[in-house]
Motif scaffolding. Structure first.
Motif, short mmCIF file in Angstrom:
data_model
loop_
_atom_site.label_atom_id
_atom_site.label_comp_id
_atom_site.label_asym_id
_atom_site.label_seq_id
_atom_site.Cartn_x
_atom_site.Cartn_y
_atom_site.Cartn_z
N ALA A 1 0.83 -1.20 0.00
CA ALA A 1 0.00 0.00 0.00
C ALA A 1 0.87 1.25 0.00
O ALA A 1 0.58 2.24 -0.71
CB ALA A 1 -0.93 0.00 1.21
N ILE A 2 1.96 1.22 0.78
CA ILE A 2 2.89 2.35 0.81
C ILE A 2 3.55 2.52 -0.56
O ILE A 2 3.68 3.63 -1.08
CB ILE A 2 3.96 2.14 1.90
CG1 ILE A 2 3.32 2.18 3.29
CG2 ILE A 2 5.05 3.21 1.80
CD1 ILE A 2 4.27 1.82 4.42
N THR B 1 1.14 3.98 -3.14
CA THR B 1 0.93 5.41 -2.90
C THR B 1 2.13 6.23 -3.35
O THR B 1 1.99 7.25 -4.04
CB THR B 1 0.67 5.67 -1.40
OG1 THR B 1 -0.45 4.90 -0.98
CG2 THR B 1 0.39 7.14 -1.15
N ALA C 1 2.44 6.18 -7.19
CA ALA C 1 1.36 6.96 -7.80
C ALA C 1 1.69 8.45 -7.71
O ALA C 1 1.56 9.19 -8.70
CB ALA C 1 0.04 6.67 -7.10
N LEU C 2 2.15 8.90 -6.56
CA LEU C 2 2.51 10.30 -6.37
C LEU C 2 3.69 10.68 -7.25
O LEU C 2 3.72 11.76 -7.87
CB LEU C 2 2.82 10.57 -4.90
CG LEU C 2 1.63 10.49 -3.94
CD1 LEU C 2 2.11 10.47 -2.49
CD2 LEU C 2 0.68 11.67 -4.16
N CYS D 1 5.60 12.08 -2.33
CA CYS D 1 6.14 10.79 -2.74
C CYS D 1 7.39 10.45 -1.95
O CYS D 1 7.62 9.30 -1.59
CB CYS D 1 6.41 10.81 -4.24
SG CYS D 1 7.97 10.18 -4.79
N GLY E 1 6.47 8.98 1.25
CA GLY E 1 6.04 7.60 1.05
C GLY E 1 7.21 6.64 0.91
O GLY E 1 7.24 5.58 1.54
N SER F 1 -3.39 -0.96 -8.21
CA SER F 1 -3.24 -0.26 -9.50
C SER F 1 -4.34 -0.67 -10.48
O SER F 1 -4.91 0.17 -11.18
CB SER F 1 -1.86 -0.56 -10.10
OG SER F 1 -0.82 -0.11 -9.26
#
Length: 290
Positions: A72-73, A76, A79-80, A152, A155, A187
């Protein structure tokens, strides 16, 4: 020797990640952010499961939840970072991502009350300055892409820190398999929710996904998660920060970017930071004899 093994694996990870900046920038010419992520993580998950299929038996409840947290990290952070590349330059994205170097010891202090070593902090600071010389070519005005890149970095700092924590008690490859599948599922869900299921594709676009999946995802994260069984988390972050150095090298070789004097200064500062972190025990031993 185990320590140097871990640091060598961190260096391999940095090389793979460095090439990934060029790959992601080119990939966004063919795919959306979540299409690119879904492709690379899904393929990397399948390949990792096939190669290390014996490790699947080591996936316990603890590995499952810890790997899911890491996944999950990872989802994220990527994605950022990838969204940031749509609004800012790769050089600024690389620099802002690399500030995770100074975030890792802060996380260790806030969560686990681990004392911030002055050598680690100084080395991290030098590395950040070096990355700035190396990668930051534009104005320092913060735009949407820059802000996403900073988030990001936070993260990735959590990913580095908690990977280092979890691999101390769990099998690194089993964790990586769960981590990748979690990022892949998230995703794919994002692609479905946004209605971005691809109806056509190009051979170049597929080739980029294959490269990102095999080398920048599979090889890189296997090396990172195994290496972190032996390496210090802050030193790992400093070595991984050289992804900007390798990203620049690949940009020069592949995209034919010009290597300026300021970029060379950045390269030197980054290696000074790594050297400073390495000789820290020597400083302490000398001090003990005084």
């Amino acid at each position: 020797m185990q320590k140097y093994k871990g640091e060598l694996l961190m260096l391999i990870t940095a090389v793979m990640w460095g090439s990934g900046f060029v790959g992601m920038a080119k990939g966004l010419e063919h795919w959306t952010v979540f299409q690119l992520m879904a492709g690379r993580f899904l393929l990397a998950s399948i390949l990792l499961s096939m190669i290390f299929y014996k490790k699947i038996r080591l996936i316990t409840k603890a590995v499952l939840w810890k790997g899911a947290v890491l996944g999950a990290i990872l989802f994220t952070a990527f994605a950022l970072q990838t969204m940031g590349l749509e609004y800012t330059t790769p050089s600024k994205n690389a620099f802002l991502t690399a500030i995770n170097v100074i975030i890792v010891p802060i996380i260790a202090y806030v969560i686990y009350k681990r004392r911030i070593d002055r050598f680690e902090f100084i080395a991290a600071g030098i590395a950040v300055v070096g990355i700035g010389f190396l990668s930051l070519q534009d104005s320092l005005i913060i735009n949407v892409g820059d802000f996403l890149s900073i988030l990001c970095a936070v993260g990735f700092a959590f990913d580095i820190f908690y990977t280092n924590v979890f691999v101390k008690t769990e099998d690194a490859l089993a964790l990586t398999i769960v981590q990748f599948y979690t990022a892949a599922v998230l995703s794919v869900i994002a692609v479905l929710i946004l209605g971005e299921v691809p109806t056509s594709y190009s051979s170049e676009g597929l080739g980029i996904i294959v490269y990102l999946a095999v080398f920048c995802t599979g090889v890189a994260y296997v090396c990172q998660n195994i290496g972190m069984q032996y390496a210090n988390p802050t030193k790992s972050a400093i070595i991984l920060s050289t992804e900007s150095l390798f990203g620049t090298m690949f940009s020069v070789l592949i995209l034919h970017e010009i290597l300026t004097g300021r970029m060379l200064v950045g390269c030197v500062l980054i290696f000074i930071a790594i050297l400073f972190a390495e000789v820290k025990p020597t400083f302490r031993r000398k001090k003990s004899f005084i």
